[in-house]
Scaffold this active site. Sequence first.
Site, PDB file in Angstrom:
ATOM      1  N   ASP A 228       0.816  -1.211   0.000  1.00 51.64           N
ATOM      2  CA  ASP A 228       0.000   0.000   0.000  1.00 51.64           C
ATOM      3  C   ASP A 228       0.851   1.264   0.000  1.00 51.64           C
ATOM      4  OD1 ASP A 228       0.940  -0.527   2.561  1.00 51.64           O
ATOM      5  OD2 ASP A 228      -1.019  -0.982   3.383  1.00 51.64           O
TER       6      ASP A 228
ATOM      7  N   ASP B   8      -7.669  -3.334  14.236  1.00 48.28           N
ATOM      8  CA  ASP B   8      -9.087  -3.440  13.850  1.00 48.28           C
ATOM      9  C   ASP B   8      -9.318  -4.568  12.839  1.00 48.28           C
ATOM     10  OD1 ASP B   8      -7.913  -2.369  11.580  1.00 48.28           O
ATOM     11  OD2 ASP B   8      -9.220  -0.615  11.455  1.00 48.28           O
TER      12      ASP B   8
ATOM     13  N   HIS C  89      -7.650  -4.993  10.025  1.00 48.80           N
ATOM     14  CA  HIS C  89      -7.378  -4.673   8.621  1.00 48.80           C
ATOM     15  C   HIS C  89      -6.164  -5.435   8.101  1.00 48.80           C
ATOM     16  CE1 HIS C  89      -4.776  -0.911   9.737  1.00 48.80           C
ATOM     17  NE2 HIS C  89      -3.992  -1.933   9.510  1.00 48.80           N
TER      18      HIS C  89
ATOM     19  N   GLU D 263      -9.743  -1.693   5.253  1.00 45.43           N
ATOM     20  CA  GLU D 263     -10.375  -1.479   6.550  1.00 45.43           C
ATOM     21  C   GLU D 263     -11.648  -2.332   6.657  1.00 45.43           C
ATOM     22  OE1 GLU D 263      -8.718  -0.105   8.684  1.00 45.43           O
ATOM     23  OE2 GLU D 263      -7.971   1.901   8.219  1.00 45.43           O
TER      24      GLU D 263
HETATM   25  P1  PGA Z   1       2.105  -2.786  12.606  1.00 50.31           P
HETATM   26  O1  PGA Z   1       0.955  -2.535  11.530  1.00 50.31           O
HETATM   27  O2  PGA Z   1       2.933  -3.898  12.086  1.00 50.31           O
HETATM   28  O3  PGA Z   1       2.840  -1.475  12.647  1.00 50.31           O
HETATM   29  O4  PGA Z   1       1.430  -3.125  13.883  1.00 50.31           O
HETATM   30  C1  PGA Z   1       0.225  -3.594  10.990  1.00 50.31           C
HETATM   31  C2  PGA Z   1      -0.892  -3.068  10.139  1.00 50.31           C
HETATM   32  O5  PGA Z   1      -1.451  -1.997  10.457  1.00 50.31           O
HETATM   33  O6  PGA Z   1      -1.239  -3.720   9.153  1.00 50.31           O
END
Ligand code: PGA
Length: 265
Positions: free
Chosen positions: A72, A141, A143, A148
């Site tokens: 992304d 959450d 995602h 999302e």
């Molecule tokens: P993080 O993010 O590895 O910084 O916890 C994971 C994500 O938001 O997909």
Amino acid sequence: MEVVVLETPAEVASLAADTIEDVVRRREATGTPAVLGLATGSTPLATYEELIRRARDGRGPSYEGVETFNLDEYVGLPDGHEQSYLATIRREFTDAIGIQPERVHGPDPTEETLPAAGERYEAAIVAAGGIEVQILGIGSDGHLAFNEPGSSLASLTRIKTLTATTRKDNARFFGSPEAVPHHVLTQGLGTITRAGHLLLLATGEGKAEAVAAAVEGPVSATCPASVLQLHGHVSVLLDEAAASRLVRRDYYREVYSGKPDWQGL
Ligand code: PGA
């Protein structure tokens, strides 16, 4: 799905690094370098550091010709912004391991060509031969990439709006939630599930609930990471804390401890 419960984040990183190196070596032997799907965020950092350490010690495979695709990208950051995901993956991984910048790809957030950016990214992945192994983190959450809750399980690369939760989670990189862009380009859940092998990494208590929903809950757009249940080759690597809400934790341990040495992930 194979769920592997390990004791520490370092063990998660080491097993993930073994898996990536296996793919790179196997593909090198065929004369067609590997295509890796990379994730940014904090979780995969330890894996990238482990791979870089092994490469510097002369223990790693050659990354010559390896191609990478990010999951992304933020939309609306000034050109060359250090928090852009393309800049981040180069700084944190690909430059150090010796993957040429022109082989490091991410969705292109250039404003003038934004409407077709998703389609172009999908075409670029196909043209490279598809992603063989995709590293994934998971949001608190649920995602996956920037898909999302509510994202179509069949979605392809497109523009999405971040939830307040994600902007808050990512504020640490920008100084405040207000400074986090609202829009992003992200591989869709349908894009992600086209990769050959999905390697989800999660560490820490903060991910325990999302991991339980993704692995043991119903397949639902409400928990985008639950789309993993529809894929034929998924490895979920967890430390104790991230696994703490899994009902079948002991069974996953039993399965993994009985696995023959010759069988990789
Ligand atoms: P993080 O993010 O590895 O910084 O916890 C994971 C994500 O938001 O997909």
